[in-house]
Structures are given as C-alpha cells and as structure tokens.
Design a protein around this motif. Structure first.
Motif, PDB file in Angstrom:
ATOM      1  N   THR A 118       0.848  -1.182   0.000  1.00 19.97           N
ATOM      2  CA  THR A 118       0.000   0.000   0.000  1.00 19.97           C
ATOM      3  C   THR A 118       0.892   1.244   0.000  1.00 19.97           C
ATOM      4  O   THR A 118       2.106   1.153   0.211  1.00 19.97           O
ATOM      5  N   PRO A 125      -5.915   1.248   0.325  1.00 18.71           N
ATOM      6  CA  PRO A 125      -5.927  -0.079  -0.304  1.00 18.71           C
ATOM      7  C   PRO A 125      -5.113  -0.130  -1.588  1.00 18.71           C
ATOM      8  O   PRO A 125      -5.052   0.842  -2.351  1.00 18.71           O
ATOM      9  N   SER A 137     -10.896  -8.163   0.390  1.00 16.49           N
ATOM     10  CA  SER A 137      -9.603  -7.524   0.641  1.00 16.49           C
ATOM     11  C   SER A 137      -8.527  -8.562   0.966  1.00 16.49           C
ATOM     12  O   SER A 137      -8.786  -9.523   1.690  1.00 16.49           O
ATOM     13  N   GLY A 140      -3.648  -5.358   4.327  1.00 15.98           N
ATOM     14  CA  GLY A 140      -2.573  -4.414   4.035  1.00 15.98           C
ATOM     15  C   GLY A 140      -1.623  -4.402   5.203  1.00 15.98           C
ATOM     16  O   GLY A 140      -1.910  -4.973   6.250  1.00 15.98           O
ATOM     17  N   SER A 141      -0.481  -3.776   5.025  1.00 21.03           N
ATOM     18  CA  SER A 141       0.024  -3.182   3.803  1.00 21.03           C
ATOM     19  C   SER A 141       0.832  -4.159   2.962  1.00 21.03           C
ATOM     20  O   SER A 141       1.178  -3.864   1.819  1.00 21.03           O
ATOM     21  N   SER A 143       0.071  -6.574   1.258  1.00 22.15           N
ATOM     22  CA  SER A 143      -0.948  -7.305   0.501  1.00 22.15           C
ATOM     23  C   SER A 143      -0.342  -8.194  -0.568  1.00 22.15           C
ATOM     24  O   SER A 143      -0.726  -9.357  -0.722  1.00 22.15           O
ATOM     25  N   SER A 165       0.465  -5.300   9.618  1.00 22.21           N
ATOM     26  CA  SER A 165       0.577  -5.530   8.179  1.00 22.21           C
ATOM     27  C   SER A 165       1.237  -6.827   7.764  1.00 22.21           C
ATOM     28  O   SER A 165       1.414  -7.077   6.571  1.00 22.21           O
ATOM     29  N   PRO A 169      -2.949  -9.491   6.864  1.00 18.64           N
ATOM     30  CA  PRO A 169      -3.081 -10.086   5.525  1.00 18.64           C
ATOM     31  C   PRO A 169      -2.841 -11.593   5.516  1.00 18.64           C
ATOM     32  O   PRO A 169      -3.432 -12.305   4.710  1.00 18.64           O
ATOM     33  N   HIS A 361     -13.066  -3.573  -1.684  1.00 15.22           N
ATOM     34  CA  HIS A 361     -11.668  -3.142  -1.616  1.00 15.22           C
ATOM     35  C   HIS A 361     -11.539  -1.702  -1.126  1.00 15.22           C
ATOM     36  O   HIS A 361     -10.588  -1.003  -1.442  1.00 15.22           O
ATOM     37  N   THR A 364      -8.410  -1.968   4.054  1.00 16.09           N
ATOM     38  CA  THR A 364      -7.482  -3.085   4.234  1.00 16.09           C
ATOM     39  C   THR A 364      -7.772  -3.851   5.512  1.00 16.09           C
ATOM     40  O   THR A 364      -7.073  -4.805   5.835  1.00 16.09           O
TER      41      THR A 364
END
Length: 422
Positions: A118, A125, A137, A140-141, A143, A165, A169, A361, A364
């Motif tokens: 991100t 996002p 989703s 994040g970050s 991703s 992060s 995810p 989306h 996150t």
C-alpha cells in the motif's frame, strides 16, 4: 485454487536432487502466469531474470537452496524499482539493496520481484486482490506478499508490520505470517513510517516454512523439534474483544479446544492494565514518528498523497513531543508487563484479525488485534487452518515472549497441527 508452495519441503527436495532451483522457478512462473492477471501481487517482476538466476551453480548447497523470494516494495532493491506504492517514487532505483535483501541473496535466495505494498505501507488499499476470493480484501500493507504466497506464486515473501501488516493479511489470505521480535531482522534500507514499530516479517505456507526461511536468512537456530512437544498457552481476548466477529471468537475457541485435546496446557488470562494501555500508546508513537518519517513528502509533495494518508499526516503533525514521550513510557511499561505475564507460558493465543477478509476493496481491515504486540516487539505468528461462515480463512495469533522466537514458532506449529487434526 493453486496449491501453496512449502519452502521447507522444496529446499529438502532440491538438496536431495529430486528438484532443481530451475524446476522450482518454473513452478512459480506457472502459477504467476495463471493468476497474476487477476490477483495483482507484483509491483515488478522479471521472469527471464529469475530463470537465469536459477541456473547458477551451487544453489542447492546454500541455506535457501535457490528458492525464489518476493520483496515488499517498501524495501530497497537495486535490480527492481522501489516505488513504495506512491507516484512520488515511480521509476526510483536506489543505489543499494536493503540489508535483508542482501541477507537473502547471500544465503542463496533468488529475488523474484517486488510485491505490492500500500502507499508507504499505510492503509490506502492497493490493487492486489485476495486469491481466496477476489471480491474481498487481501489486507494491508503487505498485501502483495501475502497474496503471492496464498496463490502459490512464491514459497517465501517478505513483508513489514507497523500496526498489523503481516499478521492481518496472513489471516485474510490464509497463509502463515511471522512477525519476528523487534530488530531481529534489520530495517536498513526500509522506507520508515514509525521507526519504533516498523518490523520486517515473513510469509510462508506453514509454520515450518517461515521457521526454515528465518533460520536460513539469519543463521540462527530455529530447529522446532528441539522445543517442548506440549506448550503452555495463555489465552486472552483483550479489551477490544467486542470488535471481533462471532466467527473470530469461534475460531479462537476452536483453536483453544484443539490445543487442549492435543495435550497443551491452556489458561485464560486477563491482560494487565499496563499492557492494555500499550494499545493507545501505539497510536501516539506511530503518529509522532510518521510525522517526521514522512516530513519531506508532507512538506514538499502533500498534494500527491492519497486523501487517506494526507488526512492522517495532517492530524499527526499535532502530536506533541510530550505526548510522544509519555507514550514511550507507557510502551516500556507495557513491554515489562507482557514479560511478566508470559513468564510461565510459551505463547499467548488471541485474535489475528476481527474476522474474515472484508468484502470489497475500500479498506485493508483493522489492525486492532495487532498493534499492541507490534509495540511490545513480541514475536507473532498467524496460525492457519480455520475458516469463517462464508469459507474464508480466519487465523489465530500466537504471541511469544520478546526474543523467544523459536519457542513462539514451536508453539504455533503445535497449534497448527492440533487444528489440522481436530
């Protein structure tokens, strides 16, 4: 769904002569060709460079055995642009690799490409989609790193965590995420957001895979078989437990029951007030440090920041040094309280995320169950194997004592196996 790649199993097969690094590279390239157009895990990638690198002699004898590794695009790389999820760094090539990239290369890992981050690893996002269900989703970050592993594109990918992060995810995408103890992996060459919180972590298919990769990269002993077979777990839902969905509560309870059936000792604990206070302190520390880490972007280029980051940094400018210093004192007390709480346990079990990956989306997701443990510097592992009502993954988080990463990983592997056997 493409099968995930086990880093530990692939390395073993390479060393035994059953596979070559070139074979593994081709497996990754096949998965990328099949899914990258819909998932969008990569910020940059060079298939021919990976093929060529996989032909180098002697890779099978290295610690990482020539396995391809994805690098979150917030870490500097010489051979790939480091764009940090922002148009401000479009086409930017740093003069030196980040320290962790050099560590990976020195131990026989092949830098396969840069995975999507991100914007500056904050919460705007990214274009990446969740391989488990594209309409949801990926978190994040980190991703791109989580999605690349979930889609079977890579056996190992590097991410970072300032709030949640790595763990979030990993939970959303159904992969193992491991946030090591603070500073166990060097952050030199990382574009900082909050230097007291930024932590480099790993994604893999299973706990054994991230343990293998961490051992290879750092040269440390992460032999999980050397740890106790029946760990002692504390269970805590935190003051923020009301923010977790029914599915998340059910997943945690299922994991606890599975651990007990497998022979673990389990005790429900209350987090002491000094530790709980670390959650609010984390927000203050992050805001003050972000206001300085992003000072140049704010002073010179704020018109090129996303509205979300712009609004955050505008507010962050109001965080006073006194508030920051008070938050740092609270953080120190939280770390001490956590050390005392976990003195008799191998790991604490709690939520990885509020629930399944959000639909759409526009967000996150929330780091509400992660930022406290980032502040304390504790090792954290997202344990896979559980799902919510709609069939999407929901992880359970194993939090260890600072500096006791191998113990935390061994406890997480025990839980992973217990859940699989339940």
């Amino acid at each position: 769904m493409t099968e995930m790649l086990s880093a530990a199993a692939l390395a073993q097969a390479i060393r035994a002569g059953h596979l070559s690094p070139a074979d593994v590279a081709e497996r990754c390239l096949e998965a990328i060709a099949a899914r990258e157009s819909e998932v969008g895990a990569f910020a940059s990638f060079d298939a021919e460079a990976l093929r060529a690198a996989a032909q180098a002699p002697g890779l099978a004898a290295t610690a990482l055995a020539g396995l391809p590794v994805g690098i979150k695009d917030i870490l500097d790389t010489v051979d790939f642009a480091t764009e940090r999820g922002s148009p401000l760094f479009a086409g930017y090539y740093p003069a030196a690799d980040s320290a962790v990239v050099r560590m990976i290369a020195r131990t026989g890992g092949l830098i396969a490409g840069k995975t999507v981050t991100t914007e500056f690893a904050f919460m705007q996002p990214s274009p990446t989609r969740n391989p488990r269900r594209l309409s949801h989703s990926p978190g994040g970050s980190s991703s791109g790193s989580a999605a690349a592993v979930a889609a079977g594109m890579l056996p190992i990918a590097i991410g970072t965590q300032t709030g949640g992060s790595v763990i979030r995810p990993a939970s959303f995408c159904g992969v193992t995420g491991y946030k090591p103890s603070f500073k166990l992996l060097p952050v030199l060459g990382l574009k900082p957001f909050a230097w007291s919180l930024d932590t480099i972590g790993l994604f893999g298919a299973h706990v054994a895979d991230v343990a293998f990769a961490m051992a290879a990269i750092t040269g440390r002993d992460f032999d999980l078989d050397a740890e106790t077979a029946r760990p002692r777990f504390a269970v805590a839902k935190t003051m923020r437990a009301g923010l977790a969905s029914d599915d998340a509560h059910a997943a945690l309870e299922h994991a606890v029951r599975a651990a007990e059936r497998a022979g673990a000792q389990v005790e429900v604990v209350e987090l002491p007030p000094a530790l709980e206070a670390g959650d609010a302190a984390s927000a203050v520390v992050q805001a003050y440090e972000a206001s300085l880490a992003m000072a140049d972007e704010w002073d010179r280029h704020r018109d090129k920041l996303s509205p979300l980051l712009h609004a955050y940094l505008e507010e962050a400018q109001t965080t006073t040094p006194d508030a920051y210093d008070a938050a740092r004192r609270a953080a120190r007390k939280a770390r001490n309280a956590q050390a005392d709480l976990l003195a008799g346990f191998d790991a604490l079990l709690t939520f990885s995320a509020p629930g399944e990956a959000p639909e759409g989306h526009a967000t996150t997701g929330s780091p509400t169950f992660n930022r406290l443990w980032t502040l304390t510097g504790a090792p954290c592992v997202n344990v896979t194997g559980l799902t919510g009502a709609t069939g999407l993954p929901i992880g359970v988080q194993a939090v260890g004592r600072f500096g006791r990463d191998r113990t935390a990983l061994a406890a997480a592997r025990f839980l992973e196996r217990a859940v699989a056997d339940a």
